[in-house]
Design an enzyme around this catalytic site. Structure first.
Site, PDB file in Angstrom:
ATOM      1  N   ARG A 103       0.843  -1.195   0.000  1.00 16.95           N
ATOM      2  CA  ARG A 103       0.000   0.000   0.000  1.00 16.95           C
ATOM      3  C   ARG A 103       0.871   1.235   0.000  1.00 16.95           C
ATOM      4  O   ARG A 103       1.923   1.275   0.610  1.00 16.95           O
ATOM      5  CB  ARG A 103      -0.901   0.009   1.232  1.00 16.95           C
ATOM      6  N   ARG A 134      -5.131  -3.115   7.958  1.00 17.68           N
ATOM      7  CA  ARG A 134      -4.599  -2.259   6.892  1.00 17.68           C
ATOM      8  C   ARG A 134      -3.086  -2.380   6.844  1.00 17.68           C
ATOM      9  O   ARG A 134      -2.366  -1.402   7.035  1.00 17.68           O
ATOM     10  CB  ARG A 134      -5.028  -0.816   7.152  1.00 17.68           C
ATOM     11  N   GLU A 189     -13.694  -5.025   3.888  1.00 21.23           N
ATOM     12  CA  GLU A 189     -13.547  -5.590   2.555  1.00 21.23           C
ATOM     13  C   GLU A 189     -12.439  -6.643   2.546  1.00 21.23           C
ATOM     14  O   GLU A 189     -11.346  -6.401   3.044  1.00 21.23           O
ATOM     15  CB  GLU A 189     -13.210  -4.495   1.549  1.00 21.23           C
ATOM     16  N   SER A 244     -12.642  -8.135  -4.033  1.00 16.24           N
ATOM     17  CA  SER A 244     -13.486  -7.464  -5.013  1.00 16.24           C
ATOM     18  C   SER A 244     -13.244  -8.120  -6.358  1.00 16.24           C
ATOM     19  O   SER A 244     -12.170  -8.691  -6.601  1.00 16.24           O
ATOM     20  CB  SER A 244     -13.190  -5.961  -5.079  1.00 16.24           C
ATOM     21  N   ARG A 301      -7.023 -10.079   6.399  1.00 19.80           N
ATOM     22  CA  ARG A 301      -8.370  -9.844   6.931  1.00 19.80           C
ATOM     23  C   ARG A 301      -9.150 -11.136   7.092  1.00 19.80           C
ATOM     24  O   ARG A 301      -9.992 -11.246   7.981  1.00 19.80           O
ATOM     25  CB  ARG A 301      -9.128  -8.854   6.053  1.00 19.80           C
TER      26      ARG A 301
END
Length: 179
Positions: free
Chosen positions: A20, A35, A107, A110, A148
Site C-alpha cells: 500500500r 490495513r 472488505e 473485489s 483480513r
C-alpha cells in the site's frame, strides 16, 4: 496481441505480495491486520469475449462468495455505485466480512469487469466470426485478502478452549484447533 476467439475464456490466477502507498500513516484504521502496508493475496484474471464478460463477472462473484461460504464467515456482497469504483472499472462487486470487534464490515475481496479499458491499453484483440478485429474484455479480482480473512477466522472461531479452524481448512492445515 491478437488472441484466437476459440481460446476464450482465458482464466489465470496468481499469488502476489501487495504494497500500500500510505506507508507511514498513523491512526487507529492502519493498525493490526486490517490495513497492513504489505500483504499477500491471490489474484484471479479472466480475458473473455465482450458478449460474455458480464456472465464471467457473475461466475467470479460466485467463486469468491463460495470461498467465504466454505469458511462459514459472515459476509455480504456489495455492488459498488459509479462514484465508488475506479475510473478503469465498468462494474465492481466488493466482498465484506463482519468484524464483531470493530463493529463494521471489512472488505476482503473485489471482482471487477474492466470491459475493453485494459485491453485497449495493451492492444489485446481478437478476430470475430466475421473477421473483424475487436477488443477483448478483461476482468480481475482478489480471491481473498489473507490478513483480513485470518482476522475474521480468529474473531469468528474463537472459543474458551482456543480457536477452532474452519472445517474447509483442516485438511490443508493438519490441525483443527489453535490453543
Amino acid at each position: 496481441m491478437i488472441i484466437d476467439e476459440r481460446q476464450f475464456p482465458i482464466c489465470h490466477a496468481g499469488y502476489s505480495e501487495c504494497f500500500r502507498r500510505e506507508a507511514g500513516s498513523y491512526g487507529k484504521d492502519v493498525r493490526g491486520l486490517n490495513r497492513l502496508h504489505e500483504f499477500s493475496k491471490v489474484e484471479i484474471v479472466v480475458i473473455d469475449h465482450p458478449d460474455r464478460s458480464y456472465q464471467q463477472l457473475e461466475i467470479m462473484k460466485d467463486y469468491v462468495g463460495g470461498l467465504l461460504q466454505k469458511l462459514k464467515l459472515p459476509f455480504r456482497i456489495v455492488k459498488l455505485c459509479g462514484g465508488d469504483i475506479s475510473f478503469t472499472s465498468a462494474m465492481t462487486y466488493d466482498f465484506e466480512v463482519w468484524s464483531a470487534a470493530q463493529e463494521k464490515w471489512l472488505e476482503v475481496s473485489s471482482v471487477s469487469n474492466f470491459e475493453a479499458f485494459q485491453a485497449n491499453r495493451m492492444k489485446l484483440r481478437f478476430k470475430d466470426k466475421d473477421g473483424k478485429m475487436r477488443l477483448a474484455h478483461t476482468l480481475n479480482g482478489s480471491a481473498l485478502a489473507l490478513p483480513r480473512i485470518v482476522a475474521s477466522i480468529l474473531e469468528n472461531y474463537q472459543t474458551e478452549d482456543g480457536i477452532v479452524m474452519p472445517e474447509a481448512l483442516v485438511p490443508f492445515l493438519g490441525f483443527d484447533k489453535i490453543g
